[in-house]
Design a protein around this motif. Structure first.
Motif, mmCIF file in Angstrom:
data_model
loop_
_atom_site.group_PDB
_atom_site.id
_atom_site.type_symbol
_atom_site.label_atom_id
_atom_site.label_comp_id
_atom_site.label_asym_id
_atom_site.label_seq_id
_atom_site.Cartn_x
_atom_site.Cartn_y
_atom_site.Cartn_z
ATOM 1 N N VAL A 279 56.660 23.480 -25.521
ATOM 2 C CA VAL A 279 57.523 23.121 -26.949
ATOM 3 C C VAL A 279 57.491 21.866 -26.489
ATOM 4 C CG1 VAL A 279 59.188 23.905 -29.021
ATOM 5 C CG2 VAL A 279 57.454 26.011 -27.372
ATOM 6 N N GLY A 280 57.857 20.977 -28.200
ATOM 7 C CA GLY A 280 58.155 20.013 -27.896
ATOM 8 C C GLY A 280 58.006 18.395 -26.989
ATOM 9 N N SER A 281 56.876 18.935 -26.368
ATOM 10 C CA SER A 281 56.286 17.454 -26.086
ATOM 11 C C SER A 281 55.371 17.190 -26.607
ATOM 12 C CB SER A 281 55.294 18.454 -23.761
ATOM 13 O OG SER A 281 54.852 19.061 -24.475
ATOM 14 N N THR A 282 55.154 17.143 -27.459
ATOM 15 C CA THR A 282 54.126 16.266 -28.560
ATOM 16 C C THR A 282 53.639 14.713 -27.783
ATOM 17 O OG1 THR A 282 54.011 17.901 -29.932
ATOM 18 C CG2 THR A 282 52.864 15.252 -30.159
ATOM 19 N N PRO A 283 52.675 14.280 -27.054
ATOM 20 C CA PRO A 283 52.591 13.039 -26.457
ATOM 21 C C PRO A 283 52.310 12.175 -27.431
ATOM 22 C CG PRO A 283 49.899 14.152 -26.247
ATOM 23 C CD PRO A 283 51.220 15.640 -26.442
ATOM 24 N N ALA A 284 52.364 10.782 -27.194
ATOM 25 C CA ALA A 284 53.218 10.152 -28.526
ATOM 26 C C ALA A 284 51.181 9.274 -28.466
ATOM 27 C CB ALA A 284 53.741 8.552 -28.293
ATOM 28 N N ASP A 285 50.792 8.671 -28.827
ATOM 29 C CA ASP A 285 49.037 7.935 -29.177
ATOM 30 C C ASP A 285 49.725 7.390 -27.678
ATOM 31 O OD1 ASP A 285 50.322 6.311 -29.749
ATOM 32 O OD2 ASP A 285 49.719 6.170 -31.820
ATOM 33 N N ILE A 286 49.859 6.426 -27.127
ATOM 34 C CA ILE A 286 49.681 4.743 -26.074
ATOM 35 C C ILE A 286 49.933 6.090 -25.078
ATOM 36 C CG2 ILE A 286 52.375 5.020 -25.931
ATOM 37 C CD1 ILE A 286 49.578 3.144 -25.477
ATOM 38 N N ILE A 288 48.596 9.586 -24.513
ATOM 39 C CA ILE A 288 47.626 9.574 -24.793
ATOM 40 C C ILE A 288 46.125 8.982 -24.501
ATOM 41 C CG2 ILE A 288 45.227 11.108 -25.866
ATOM 42 C CD1 ILE A 288 47.324 12.249 -28.133
ATOM 43 N N GLU A 289 46.147 7.646 -24.515
ATOM 44 C CA GLU A 289 45.456 7.097 -24.109
ATOM 45 C C GLU A 289 45.456 6.670 -23.124
ATOM 46 O OE1 GLU A 289 44.303 2.431 -25.601
ATOM 47 O OE2 GLU A 289 46.092 3.753 -26.489
ATOM 48 N N LYS A 290 46.396 6.336 -21.953
ATOM 49 C CA LYS A 290 46.754 5.691 -21.184
ATOM 50 C C LYS A 290 46.693 7.347 -19.914
ATOM 51 C CE LYS A 290 50.835 3.678 -20.640
ATOM 52 N NZ LYS A 290 52.325 2.939 -20.883
ATOM 53 N N PHE A 291 46.168 8.795 -20.105
ATOM 54 C CA PHE A 291 45.637 9.917 -19.671
ATOM 55 C C PHE A 291 44.276 9.388 -20.020
ATOM 56 C CE2 PHE A 291 44.151 14.242 -19.769
ATOM 57 C CZ PHE A 291 44.786 14.474 -18.415
ATOM 58 N N PHE A 292 43.962 9.678 -21.125
ATOM 59 C CA PHE A 292 42.096 9.290 -21.009
ATOM 60 C C PHE A 292 41.267 8.443 -20.545
ATOM 61 C CE2 PHE A 292 42.232 11.575 -25.394
ATOM 62 C CZ PHE A 292 41.897 12.792 -24.708
ATOM 63 N N GLU A 293 42.308 6.915 -19.941
ATOM 64 C CA GLU A 293 41.587 6.313 -19.192
ATOM 65 C C GLU A 293 41.952 6.455 -17.647
ATOM 66 O OE1 GLU A 293 40.878 3.389 -19.305
ATOM 67 O OE2 GLU A 293 41.403 2.573 -20.957
ATOM 68 N N GLU A 317 58.085 18.234 -35.435
ATOM 69 C CA GLU A 317 59.119 16.981 -35.030
ATOM 70 C C GLU A 317 58.454 16.015 -35.480
ATOM 71 O OE1 GLU A 317 60.655 17.648 -31.381
ATOM 72 O OE2 GLU A 317 62.163 19.373 -32.778
ATOM 73 N N VAL A 318 57.076 15.992 -35.231
ATOM 74 C CA VAL A 318 56.865 14.440 -35.088
ATOM 75 C C VAL A 318 55.999 13.979 -36.216
ATOM 76 C CG1 VAL A 318 57.123 13.660 -32.295
ATOM 77 C CG2 VAL A 318 55.489 14.781 -32.995
ATOM 78 N N TRP A 319 55.414 15.220 -37.336
ATOM 79 C CA TRP A 319 54.522 15.067 -37.672
ATOM 80 C C TRP A 319 53.568 13.263 -38.067
ATOM 81 C CZ3 TRP A 319 49.914 17.951 -38.232
ATOM 82 C CH2 TRP A 319 49.041 17.632 -39.176
ATOM 83 N N ASP A 320 55.358 12.874 -39.143
ATOM 84 C CA ASP A 320 54.633 11.785 -39.328
ATOM 85 C C ASP A 320 55.543 10.862 -39.172
ATOM 86 O OD1 ASP A 320 54.188 13.143 -42.345
ATOM 87 O OD2 ASP A 320 56.292 13.733 -42.067
ATOM 88 N N SER A 321 55.480 10.755 -37.657
ATOM 89 C CA SER A 321 55.450 9.700 -36.716
ATOM 90 C C SER A 321 54.834 8.687 -36.818
ATOM 91 C CB SER A 321 56.241 10.499 -35.205
ATOM 92 O OG SER A 321 56.059 8.905 -34.235
ATOM 93 N N PRO A 322 54.826 7.545 -36.461
ATOM 94 C CA PRO A 322 53.489 6.059 -36.516
ATOM 95 C C PRO A 322 52.767 6.164 -35.024
ATOM 96 C CG PRO A 322 56.037 4.752 -37.249
ATOM 97 C CD PRO A 322 55.948 7.030 -37.019
ATOM 98 N N SER A 323 54.456 7.127 -34.457
ATOM 99 C CA SER A 323 53.888 6.763 -32.737
ATOM 100 C C SER A 323 52.831 7.576 -32.467
ATOM 101 C CB SER A 323 55.158 6.731 -32.191
ATOM 102 O OG SER A 323 56.307 7.459 -32.265
ATOM 103 N N HIS A 324 53.064 8.336 -33.371
ATOM 104 C CA HIS A 324 52.086 9.855 -33.284
ATOM 105 C C HIS A 324 51.043 9.849 -33.983
ATOM 106 C CE1 HIS A 324 55.711 11.004 -31.013
ATOM 107 N NE2 HIS A 324 54.606 11.245 -30.271
ATOM 108 N N ILE A 325 49.561 9.178 -33.987
ATOM 109 C CA ILE A 325 48.754 8.759 -34.926
ATOM 110 C C ILE A 325 48.106 8.675 -34.325
ATOM 111 C CG2 ILE A 325 47.469 8.058 -37.046
ATOM 112 C CD1 ILE A 325 49.505 7.560 -38.090
#
Length: 523
Positions: A279-286, A288-293, A317-325
């Motif tokens: 809970v509360g550990s939604t990763p930012a898109d960056i 996610i990208e680093k892990f996929f690398e 908590e971060v549904w509308d965050s621009p860093s979580h798309i």
């Protein structure tokens, strides 16, 4: 009789299809077993291949030897009289056909199980799977046989002595065991796993010494509730931990710990990865990208097939965050893993993917069977630019796709009405989840889906406004109707060797008479 019906393997396949009928399947196969000598043995194989419990075997005893009564809110079979070896011989006739035992439905009196286990009256020489979820102790002498490959036990609330006996017997009793699952929150259970063979799957938190032991073994599958940090800590002193690992599932607070773990463990044989984010550990898109690398660099292109990342709970908590798309650039490192078949990302993130993005993804993964970019059936946000035309690309390139979950702008109709998919179809797709996707014309959407995904059975949706909920409900109701029209159209065209395809706007006019067969087509 056709010579093919003299082949037992073919008959078993046919009878297995008959058995799938929930209402009359078992009765029909039983009748087939009594039809002729050629059908007898294959039909019995199908009937007895999987048992819901030991109860069907006990029912083979003479009718005066047993009865069914309700004990402690459960239907339970009990003995009415003392049994003889001759009585049990009637049961032994069927045990070699049994491959799976799943003791969870009609219960058997513990006294009967004890007798069978103690005196080894029955033998199961071909048993492959045992699932034991009853309150009694697993009869290990009875069910732990050399042919066993999968064992699942629920020992919630039991002490260490029964479980210790079971686990102690596994190495010698079940040399072919590939998977062990124990549903038990007691920490003592993990300590008992140290002496087990390498093929192992567990579903609780393992202590450090158990993890260290497994890291040095040839374990192929590891499913636990341990955090990624636990695995990193316990593999610090090993040069090549988990050298034979094919499948791994664990929890994590952040993807950086997962990257660190994958830099350390052996991944050459890894086929499947599942990560549960707390809970509360939604990763930012960056992130996610680093892990996929990391996965791109460490996993085998030829072997890696399945990736699932999901949040265990939601806090929005971060549904509308621009860093979580989630964008194409987020997923792009994974595109090099060409044999990926399953991608599930159930994260508290919006998706921002257009038609050209999805076409690039579809071309990169031609073997895709399940694609899920969603969040716990709650929608994906309306940033997605994918339209119905984008789904045509998926149907064209993903011929094996069975389950699809992503947000689309179905309110935009950008496909031709004469033949929406222009011949592109994906016949294996049976499940579609569109989340909070917008919709305006349910008739056109249902007509489109029935053309491009002719065998689609289920549509899930979770729009926020009531109007969209009602429109999607209409599309769901229209889909099977349109699908029947499409099937009649194709059947008629094939029979007459002349192709005539009903345009989508004609299908809309047929909605009032869709329970009747289509009339002959004149053209």
């Amino acid at each position: 009789m056709h010579y093919c019906l003299g082949l037992d393997d073919i008959l078993r396949i046919i009878f297995s299809c008959v058995l799938e009928d929930i209402e009359a399947g078992r009765e029909s196969v039983a009748h087939l077993a009594a039809t002729c000598q050629a059908f007898h043995s294959p039909a019995l194989d199908v009937l007895w291949e999987a048992l819901p419990s030991l109860a069907p075997l006990i029912r083979c005893l003479p009718s005066d030897a047993w009865k069914v009564e309700k004990l402690r809110q459960h239907r339970t079979i009990t003995l009415e009289r003392q049994t003889s070896p001759e009585d049990w011989a009637r049961c032994q006739k069927y045990t070699p056909r049994i491959r799976r035992d799943q003791s969870s439905v009609t219960r058997v009196e513990p006294e009967i199980v004890d007798i069978l286990d103690k005196y080894e009256i029955l033998r199961f020489p071909n048993l492959r799977y045992v699932g034991w979820w009853q309150s009694g102790v697993l009869p290990h002498r009875l069910l732990l046989v050399p042919s066993l490959e999968i064992l699942e036990i629920d020992y919630h609330g039991y002490g260490s002595i029964p479980l210790r006996h079971i686990i102690g017997a596994l190495p010698s009793a079940t040399p072919l065991l590939q998977k062990l699952a124990i549903s038990n929150r007691c920490s003592f259970a993990a300590m008992l796993l140290l002496g087990l063979p390498a093929a192992l799957s567990t579903y609780f938190i393992l202590p450090d010494n158990a993890l260290q032991h497994l890291a040095r073994s040839s374990v192929r599958e590891l499913c636990s509730k341990n955090d990624a940090k636990d695995l990193v800590r316990c593999t610090a002193n090993d040069s090549s931990p988990f050298a034979q690992l094919h499948c791994i599932s664990f929890q994590a607070v952040n993807l950086a710990d997962c990257s660190q773990l994958f830099e350390r463990i052996s991944t050459g044989f890894l086929e499947s990865l599942t990560i549960g984010l707390v809970v509360g550990s939604t990763p930012a898109d960056i992130a996610i990208e680093k892990f996929f690398e990391t996965l791109k660099r460490r996993c085998s292109v030829a072997v890696f097939k399945s990736l699932s990342i999901h949040e265990l709970e939601s806090e929005f908590e971060v549904w509308d965050s621009p860093s979580h798309i989630i964008k194409l650039s987020t997923i792009k490192p994974l595109l090099s893993l060409k044999n990926l078949e399953v991608l599930c990302m159930e994260l508290e993130c919006r998706t921002e993917l257009g038609n050209s993005d999805m076409e690039a993804i579809a071309k990169a993964w031609p073997n895709m069977t399940k694609f899920d970019l969603g969040f716990n059936e709650s929608g994906w946000g309306n940033a997605s630019q994918l339209t119905l035309e984008g789904l045509v690309s998926l149907a064209k390139h993903w011929r094996n796709l069975q389950s699809l979950s992503l947000s689309i702008k179905s309110s935009i109709i950008d496909v031709g009405l004469e033949r929406p998919g222009l011949g592109a179809t994906c016949e294996k797709l049976i499940f579609l989840d569109v989340g909070d996707s917008l919709i305006e014309d349910p008739h056109l959407v249902a007509a489109f889906l029935s053309d491009v995904f002719p065998n689609l059975r289920t549509i899930m949706s979770s729009p926020e406004d009531e109007e969209s909920q009602e429109l999607w409900q209409q599309a769901k109701e229209l889909l099977p109707v349109f699908s029947n029209v499409r099937k009649q159209e194709r059947a008629w065209a094939n029979a007459n060797a002349t192709v005539f395809l009903w345009p989508s706007h004609h299908l809309r006019m047929l909605t009032t008479s869709l329970n009747r067969p289509l009339p002959p087509l004149v053209h």
